[in-house]
Design an enzyme around this catalytic site. Structure first.
Site: not given
Length: 524
Positions: A196, A202, A255, A371, A488
């Protein structure tokens, strides 16, 4: 949007009353409870039954919750969101995700729809321009730019033929992109880069590595192998990433709410535009229900109220989402971001402290989850409200096996609700205490007649609105995420310190860890 508020005394009193009554007793007292606390909604090619009769809720509590929602300004905030008003106060923005699938004034204004329609035309043009020689799509993005498209693509793979294979790379961990590229050929690969802000570190790092990979593969026209999706198209050129198509999304679409925007271009490339339109249609149908149905018959509102009640009045600190469909196995991860990033706040819209907000949202796919963590759900010391999600018609090749899957889902909700007392346990008396389960563990079941693209879209929109409802009740801004910024900033500084002589002292633990990493790291 209202600020922080105390829980009304009436709800506190009702919560105490409910805590003293078991679900067994509630069902015994009201033979019509299952009917009274459930609702069916039609979604075009499928129907959805929401059964919340196994929640620790009474008719009086529901009435009080609906009234409380009114005093919190839920209707006014909902209508302001539809009209494009500023509901994201800290960033001075609207929240216009409903406009990305709207077809009438009911869920978005004409001006907001026009912007989304222009974006859609460009998306369709870009999808049509991709040649048949492109056999693989790699979506590069993180957060909502990854989790939403990945959920939809993974779900649709069980319902529609794939025109191309799709893979996803989100993490800065180099293994993520390495594995996404394994076995691919540059000339047959298209990258979709979603960010955006077009400043997500990243995503940009992976996009640059993808560019290098294409060049190493001998691709001459690298730009032809990139589609960019962003709200900041002017920033693309400065990054050095070239793209044949730059698609836009509104700045007012967050986002984690963006899966019905141009961020979903990978869905169109892999399954076709019609499939994407069906997903959006399911979202729109829930949107219309959300804005038109009275609060006490409004499924996202009711579900949101019950979730707020569980967390705030009854004090349950986590909530589990358990889809009994392999097609929805990515849903818990998607909802973790949607709900916890939206409502995981400790101050209200005015900056005042709040005592309790979002529970921890987690889960897994059934029957695998049985499980793994169901032991805790049944006999643990923490009560974890559950959402069970399933469908009646099989997606796989065996309806008989699918019936077993659904039987397990129904059995788990029944066992959680009603349990088994010591004197009801068969076998040796010495094991009665170990085998007894207390029951009275709340759950809601969402059962679709068929799991279709519309059902997938409806499910996403349903939880979007649930998140909004709860944010209003807690008095927080569900559309910002300031809490992620500090990490960040610190990561940027630490990254710089890794590359050279550290220029800034951190805390003793971080300095020691950084020094050890610098000693052990291997530079290639």
């Amino acid at each position: 949007m209202s600020g922080a508020r105390d829980v009304p005394n009436q709800l506190v009193s009702l919560g105490r009353s409910v805590s003293g009554v078991t679900l067994r007793q509630l069902f015994s007292q009201d033979p019509q409870r299952a009917t009274a606390f459930s609702q069916v909604v039609s979604l075009g090619d499928t129907e959805l039954l929401v059964d919340y009769s196994k929640q620790q809720i009474t008719a009086d509590a529901m009435s009080a919750l609906v009234a409380f929602a009114g005093t919190c300004g839920l209707v006014e905030q909902r209508d302001a969101m539809v009209a494009g008003g500023v509901v994201n106060a800290t960033e001075g923005r609207a929240a216009t995700h409903m406009a990305t699938r709207a077809v009438s004034d009911a869920t978005a204004t004409a001006a907001l729809r026009a912007e989304s329609q222009a974006n859609d035309r460009k998306l369709a043009d870009a999808a049509a321009a991709v040649p048949s020689s492109i056999t693989h799509v790699v979506n590069i993005g993180i957060g909502g730019s990854d989790l939403g498209p990945a959920l939809v693509c993974d779900a649709l793979a069980a319902m529609r033929p794939m025109q191309r294979e799709v893979r996803f790379a989100s993490n800065i961990d180099p293994l993520d992109l390495d594995r996404a590229l394994t076995g691919l050929q540059g000339k047959h690969t298209l990258f979709v880069v979603c960010s955006k802000s077009f400043g997500t570190s990243e995503t940009l790092s992976n996009a640059r590595r993808a560019t290098e990979w294409l060049t190493a593969q001998g691709v001459q026209r690298v730009a032809d192998h990139f589609i960019v999706v962003t709200a900041q198209p002017g920033r693309v050129a400065a990054t050095g990433i070239t793209a044949g198509w730059v698609l836009t999304m509104p700045e007012s679409v967050g986002g984690r709410y963006s899966v019905s925007s141009s961020v979903a271009v990978a869905v169109a490339l892999v399954f076709g535009l019609d499939a994407l339109h069906e997903v959006r249609d399911g979202m729109r149908l829930i949107d219309e229900h959300f804005v038109q149905a009275p609060l006490d018959k409004n499924l996202p509102v009711v579900h949101g109220l019950i979730g707020w009640w569980n967390a705030t009045v009854l004090g349950y600190a986590s909530a589990a989402v358990i889809p009994y469909s392999r097609a929805l196995h990515l849903l818990p991860a998607y909802l973790q971001q949607l709900m916890m990033e939206s409502n995981g706040k400790s101050v209200d819209v005015n900056g005042a402290a709040v005592v309790r907000t979002s529970p921890v949202v987690w889960g897994g796919v059934g029957t695998n989850a049985q499980h793994a963590f169901f032991q805790l759900l049944h006999q643990g010391t923490q009560v974890v409200p559950c959402d069970f999600i399933g469908c009646s018609a099989a997606l796989g090749s065996s309806q008989a096996d699918h019936d077993v899957l659904v039987a397990n889902m129904l059995a788990q909700s029944q066992a959680l609700a009603f349990g088994v007392a010591r004197d009801e346990v068969d076998g040796p008396a010495t094991l009665q205490a170990h085998r007894a389960t207390p029951g009275n563990r709340p759950s809601t079941t969402l059962l679709f007649s068929r799991l279709t693209p519309r059902a997938v879209g409806a499910l996403i929109a349903f939880y979007e609105h649930v998140t909004f409802v709860q944010g209003v009740l807690w008095g927080v801004n569900s559309f910002d995420q300031w809490g992620v910024e500090l990490g960040k900033q610190l990561a940027t500084q630490i990254e710089q310190d890794m590359k050279g002589t550290p220029t800034k002292a951190h805390d003793a633990s971080t300095d020691a860890l950084l020094a050890q990493h610098r000693q052990w790291r291997i530079t290639r």
